[in-house]
Design a protein around this motif. Structure first.
Motif, short mmCIF file in Angstrom:
data_model
loop_
_atom_site.label_atom_id
_atom_site.label_comp_id
_atom_site.label_asym_id
_atom_site.label_seq_id
_atom_site.Cartn_x
_atom_site.Cartn_y
_atom_site.Cartn_z
N LEU A 1 55.07 31.73 37.89
CA LEU A 1 54.15 32.80 38.24
C LEU A 1 52.79 32.55 37.61
CD1 LEU A 1 56.36 36.00 38.15
CD2 LEU A 1 55.32 34.87 40.12
N PHE A 2 52.81 32.03 36.38
CA PHE A 2 51.55 31.74 35.69
C PHE A 2 50.75 30.71 36.48
CE2 PHE A 2 49.24 28.82 32.93
CZ PHE A 2 48.31 29.69 32.40
N VAL A 3 51.45 29.67 36.97
CA VAL A 3 50.76 28.63 37.72
C VAL A 3 50.17 29.20 39.01
CG1 VAL A 3 50.99 26.41 38.88
CG2 VAL A 3 52.21 26.84 36.75
N VAL A 4 50.96 30.05 39.71
CA VAL A 4 50.44 30.66 40.94
C VAL A 4 49.19 31.47 40.62
CG1 VAL A 4 50.92 32.26 42.81
CG2 VAL A 4 52.73 30.79 41.96
N ALA A 5 49.26 32.24 39.55
CA ALA A 5 48.12 33.08 39.18
C ALA A 5 46.91 32.20 38.88
CB ALA A 5 48.48 33.94 37.97
N ALA A 6 47.14 31.11 38.12
CA ALA A 6 46.03 30.22 37.77
C ALA A 6 45.42 29.62 39.02
CB ALA A 6 46.53 29.11 36.84
N MET A 7 46.28 29.21 39.96
CA MET A 7 45.76 28.61 41.18
C MET A 7 44.99 29.64 42.00
SD MET A 7 46.12 25.51 41.17
CE MET A 7 45.46 25.21 42.80
N ALA A 8 45.51 30.87 42.03
CA ALA A 8 44.82 31.92 42.78
C ALA A 8 43.42 32.11 42.23
CB ALA A 8 45.61 33.22 42.71
N VAL A 9 43.29 32.12 40.90
CA VAL A 9 41.98 32.27 40.28
C VAL A 9 41.08 31.10 40.68
CG1 VAL A 9 40.73 32.31 38.11
CG2 VAL A 9 42.86 33.61 38.35
N LEU A 10 41.64 29.87 40.60
CA LEU A 10 40.84 28.69 40.92
C LEU A 10 40.35 28.73 42.36
CD1 LEU A 10 42.59 25.70 39.13
CD2 LEU A 10 40.40 26.80 38.62
N VAL A 11 41.27 29.06 43.28
CA VAL A 11 40.89 29.10 44.69
C VAL A 11 39.83 30.18 44.89
CG1 VAL A 11 41.67 29.67 47.00
CG2 VAL A 11 43.07 28.22 45.52
N PHE A 12 40.04 31.30 44.25
CA PHE A 12 39.08 32.39 44.38
C PHE A 12 37.71 31.95 43.88
CE2 PHE A 12 36.83 35.97 42.53
CZ PHE A 12 36.76 36.81 43.63
N VAL A 13 37.72 31.34 42.69
CA VAL A 13 36.44 30.88 42.12
C VAL A 13 35.80 29.87 43.05
CG1 VAL A 13 35.43 29.57 40.24
CG2 VAL A 13 37.06 31.39 39.74
N GLY A 14 36.63 28.95 43.57
CA GLY A 14 36.10 27.92 44.46
C GLY A 14 35.47 28.50 45.71
N VAL A 15 36.15 29.47 46.31
CA VAL A 15 35.69 30.00 47.59
C VAL A 15 34.59 31.05 47.42
CG1 VAL A 15 36.40 31.32 49.62
CG2 VAL A 15 37.86 29.50 48.73
N TYR A 16 34.80 31.94 46.46
CA TYR A 16 33.91 33.10 46.36
C TYR A 16 32.75 32.88 45.41
CZ TYR A 16 37.20 35.93 48.97
OH TYR A 16 37.99 36.45 49.96
N ALA A 17 32.99 32.21 44.33
CA ALA A 17 31.94 32.11 43.32
C ALA A 17 31.05 30.89 43.54
CB ALA A 17 32.55 32.07 41.93
#
Lengths: 310, 334, 325
Positions: free
Chosen positions: C13-29
């Motif tokens: 779950l930690f890895v999924v969460a980390a990836m979600a943050v990364l994807v979010f940062v990549g796409v949105y930020a």
């Protein structure tokens, strides 16, 4: 007992007397023990020279449209121009471009991208890895967690996604290659640096109250170099292969600056109709490059790390 | 018991030579070893590590790995020489007529196979019986070595056992096909002292009961003293002394044997200085000329530069030394 | 065992969460989400509706929760090209990729393990050396180049096998599969070999190293002392021991196989997830790319989890120690 000692010592010195000369000579002599590796090194050097002096060697500049003639398109290897002035030893592509020239220029781009990304990734990974090892604790834990996370995903996937976001371009390919590579170096350097850090010379340097920077860069780093060199050699080959793959998939270098991978992609459609040369010869060049570098890397590993000797 | 038995020996080794042909040279791991074992008798094969005692055991089984091979001599098992036999014939003997127990019980059982698999395969390899019958045989064998609830144990994996328990399983496996000869390669070295005693006792009882001959390989003279009928001392691949256990221990003739006995702490000599043999075992690659022990021997002189002959004395005693001792042990050590 | 399972689940779950943050940062930020998530063809009204739906007018942290909330409901955006849900487009392509990867895995094991064991048992023989040389070549040749050479040889020159496509499919549980028809299988063969080559080289090395190590162990010598035939020793005692690292690594590599399917599928025009990804990248269909990324991460984690469980089943030692922990 003394007899025994004496015996083994004489045996060693008689077997390899020239080793005593200098570390560099000794290194060379050990490397030369494998004829395959020497051949691979020569091939690598030859390819590098070809790439460096591409402008002077190639029969034509494949990207100077003035020199191309559409009349010469898709000629098979060995055919000549209409007036017989120029022979296309490896055939031509759909725009009448001499494949030999295109391959040498493509080689230049492939080697350049591979070497450049490796050098930058190496420096970056080295600094990060050595810092992680030197400071330890939380810094180390955070850095290594990131490294592990990244290494658990295939490089090609990360590179693909990055290029999907960034778009095509030589500079972007280099950025993608650096991103997928730095973690290997960081991990390698950290591993060796952790071992080196416990050694006495670092302790001595600390006792002399040398600055962090001096200890890290003048004492720790040079001692971490041998394993790094090995990893770097193998990684150059990997980087070249990855760049070729990305370009083949159409997300790497732009069409105006074709690397070997893109040349192969261009020839792919013609291959199905039996016109193999447009894709085949760039592929041979690519494979020769990768195999040669890998063989050099293999031998380097054996020479630099006696524990890994087979 | 200490006199040579009149029965025909189960095993007779004559001038065995097992050499390893390496790039650095020929390693003479076993170089001229002779001994014999009668049914129901225990022979203690004693020496330091690297003296070739384990290789001797493996040679008898035909399990010497390349680059090693038997370079000379005879291994007569029930009168038949095993050395020239083809591998298929030797395999039939292994585990059925001649069995072996290894040193480290933690390593001899395959960690990923269940005990029943590892035991029944030994039965099925040599006897034409059903699986159920094989399992029955294994169960009986486990009971014999003192393992309670054998059914449960058979369905377990090795890691669920203690070291002593594993060694019992290994011993039970060795006895499965009622062998004529058992070679035990330091089977108690890796175990606790109390377990050691139990294992020793069980192995001895099984041998007496079944009339199995046994070669007990060890570096521990104390173990041999309580167990063996005969003793054969090896040094640097050569037999240096052998004979009935009491005779050898009371009146050791070879200086090496004297040193070995002297370096064992004993209650009788409490307070006295322990004896020690100076120096280290020589490398087998570069053995000195003549007697291999001369560089460490207090009695060595110029005569020891020659290959020492084997003296055969009374009571089946043999010693390979130019200057053997001829007085009781107490006098030598005092 | 349960504790262990839960702990592993937590890590995943930690890895999924980390990836979600990364994807979010990549796409949105880093990127501009309006460019990435909304079709450039959209008119003003559509664009405003989408901005409202994605919450792009809200502060960044709030956007993150909207992104996560949508992702949890399986909503990772709409494809610009197909105008349908990106996740379902990818899932429709999943069976084709999975069957290819599975067949490749089978090849890698059934070719790699025997060859590796031969090389391990006879390291200095001609066969052993040739196998190792072959495996080095397998590592060095770029995947797409191998695939093209397979096509050139078997499809163009010899004309034995088709050069691309999926061939005839038959349905199983309502999902079309190629391996159920002869024609489909013939289409699968070359891509599966191509996908398997790299892993086969890896398996050869693993099996060789494992065999060499196992062959030196006391339990092998003890097995020989029991008078077992060499077949039984190799096929039972050694094989069972090397299966542990092979299965573990291969399981972990299944993920990278799905990633490498991108290359194989492009070369052989195999209509799977990988080809979809490349097509989407080229068509700038970014929602599909983002969805592919999230789904792949998710799949990776599930695969790693399953491999861990398999490892426990295979190695009794782990089973016990984990049960204790």
């Amino acid at each position: 007992m003394t007899d025994v000692l004496k015996d083994t010592e004489t045996r060693d010195t008689t077997a390899r007397p020239h080793w005593r000369a200098s570390p560099l000579l000794r290194f060379g002599a050990e490397f030369a023990e494998s004829p395959v590796a020497v051949a691979a090194l020569l091939v690598t050097l030859l390819l590098a020279l070809l790439a460096l002096f591409a402008d002077f060697i190639t029969p034509q500049n494949p990207y100077d449209l003035m020199q191309l003639d559409i009349m010469n398109n898709m000629l098979a290897p060995g055919e000549t121009t209409f007036d017989g002035e120029m022979t296309f030893h490896l055939g031509t592509d759909d725009q009448g471009r001499d494949m030999l020239s295109a391959i040498i220029f493509g080689l230049r781009l492939s080697l350049g991208v591979g070497a450049m990304s490796t050098v930058i990734a190496l420096s970056l990974g080295m600094c990060i890895g050595v810092l992680a090892a030197y400071f330890g604790g939380k810094v180390d834990a955070v850095i290594m967690r990131i490294v592990d996370l990244q290494l658990s995903f295939p490089a090609i996937l990360i590179a693909l996604i990055l290029l999907a976001v960034l778009g095509k371009g030589v500079d972007k390919v280099i950025i993608a290659l650096i991103t997928v590579q730095w973690a290997y170096y960081a991990r390698t350097v950290r591993g060796t640096a952790l071992v080196e850090r416990r050694k006495e010379y670092v302790e001595a340097a600390t006792c002399l109250a040398l600055s962090h920077r001096r200890i890290v860069f003048r004492h720790l780093l040079p001692n971490c170099l041998p394993p790094l060199i090995v990893v770097a050699t193998v990684q150059v080959a990997n980087a070249i292969a990855l760049e070729a793959t990305l370009s083949f998939l159409g997300v790497g270098v732009p069409i105006t600056e074709p690397s070997l991978g893109l040349l192969i992609a261009n020839g792919y459609d013609y291959m199905l109709s039996g016109k193999y040369w447009v894709a085949f010869f760039p592929g041979v060049a690519l494979v020769a490059t990768i195999v040669a570098i890998n063989l050099v890397g293999d031998q380097l590993r054996d020479v630099l790390n006696p524990r890994l000797k087979r | 018991m200490s006199a040579p038995t009149p029965e025909a020996p189960t095993l007779e080794v004559r001038d065995l030579k097992t050499h390893f042909f390496t790039r650095e040279g020929v390693i003479k791991a076993v170089d001229g070893v002779s001994f014999q074992v009668a049914p129901g008798e225990v022979l203690g094969l004693v020496g330091e590590s690297g003296s070739g005692k384990s290789i001797t055991g493996f040679s008898i089984l035909g399990l010497v790995d390349a680059p090693g091979r038997i370079a000379g001599g005879q291994i007569l098992f029930q009168g038949r020489d095993l050395v020239p036999l083809p591998e298929s014939e030797r395999r039939k003997l292994r585990g059925s007529k001649i069995a072996m127990i290894f040193q480290d019980p933690m390593m001899t059982l395959n960690p990923v196979l269940r005990i029943d698999t590892q035991m029944t395969e030994a039965v099925l390899a040599h006897r034409d019986v059903s699986k159920a019958r094989a399992l029955e045989i294994c169960r009986e064998a486990l009971v014999k070595v003192g393992i309670a609830s054998p059914d449960e144990r058979l369905a377990s994996y090795p890691h669920q056992f203690s070291g002593g328990m594993r060694q019992r399983v290994a011993i039970a496996t060795a006895f499965l096909n009622e062998p004529e000869l058992i070679i035990a390669d330091e089977p108690t070295t890796a175990l606790d002292v109390t377990i050691q005693g139990q294992i020793l006792h069980e192995a001895q009882a099984l041998c007496r009961e079944t009339g199995t001959a046994m070669i007990w390989i060890t570096h521990d003279l104390a173990v041999v003293a309580g167990l063996a009928d005969h003793i054969c001392v090896m040094y640097a691949g050569r037999m240096v002394e052998q004979g009935p256990i009491d005779a050898v221990l009371d009146r050791p003739a070879h200086p090496y044997t004297v040193g070995l006995i002297g370096s064992v702490p004993s209650r009788n000599r409490r307070g006295g200085r322990l004896f020690q043999i100076p120096g280290m075992t020589p490398s087998l690659l570069n053995l000195p000329e003549g007697c291999a022990f001369r560089s460490r021997c207090p009695r060595a002189d110029i005569a020891c530069l020659e290959e020492p002959p084997v003296h055969t004395a009374t009571e089946g005693r043999q010693v390979r030394c130019v200057h053997p001792h001829d007085e009781p042990l107490e006098e030598m050590l005092s | 065992m349960l504790v262990y399972l839960l702990r592993r689940l937590g890590q995943s779950l930690f890895v999924v969460a980390a990836m979600a943050v990364l994807v979010f940062v990549g796409v949105y930020a880093i990127g501009n989400p309006i460019d990435i998530m909304i079709s450039p063809d959209a008119d003003q009204a559509e664009m405003e509706a989408a901005i409202a739906r994605l919450g792009l007018d809200k502060p960044l942290w709030e956007q993150f929760f909207i992104f996560v909330g949508n992702a949890l409901q399986g909503d990772l955006g709409k494809s610009f090209v197909y105008s349908t849900d990106a996740v379902s487009i990818i899932l429709a392509k999943l069976p084709a990729t999975m069957e290819l990867a599975m067949l490749a895995l089978v090849f890698a094991v059934f070719i790699g393990v025997p060859l590796g064991m031969i090389a391990g048992l006879r390291p200095h023989s001609l066969a052993g050396k040739s196998i190792m040389a072959g495996s080095i070549l397998g590592f060095s040749l770029p995947n797409f180049w191998q695939g093209m050479m397979l096509i050139l040889l078997f499809a163009v020159l010899l004309k034995w096998l088709p050069s691309g496509g999926r061939g005839e499919t038959a349905e199983l549980f309502g999902i079309p599969f190629s391996f159920l028809t002869l024609d489909g299988l013939s289409h699968m063969l070359l891509p599966a070999i191509n996908l398997a080559l790299f892993k086969t080289s890896l398996v050869i090395r693993l099996a060789r190293a494992g065999t060499r190590e196992a062959a030196l162990q006391d339990y092998v010598k003890f097995a020989r002392a029991k008078g077992l035939s060499s077949q039984r020793i190799v096929l039972v005692h050694i094989a069972k021991n090397i299966m542990i690292p092979v299965v573990t690594i291969l399981g972990l590599e299944l993920g990278s196989m799905i990633a490498f399917a991108v290359v194989t599928e492009s070369v052989f025009a195999w209509p799977g997830m990988g080809k979809l990804l490349i097509d989407s990248i080229n068509l700038l269909d970014r929602p599909v790319v983002v969805a592919y990324l999230m789904l792949t991460v998710f799949m990776f984690i599930i695969i790693n989890f399953i491999v861990d469980m398999l490892y426990c089943v295979l190695d009794p030692r782990v089973r016990l120690s984990e049960a204790k922990a």
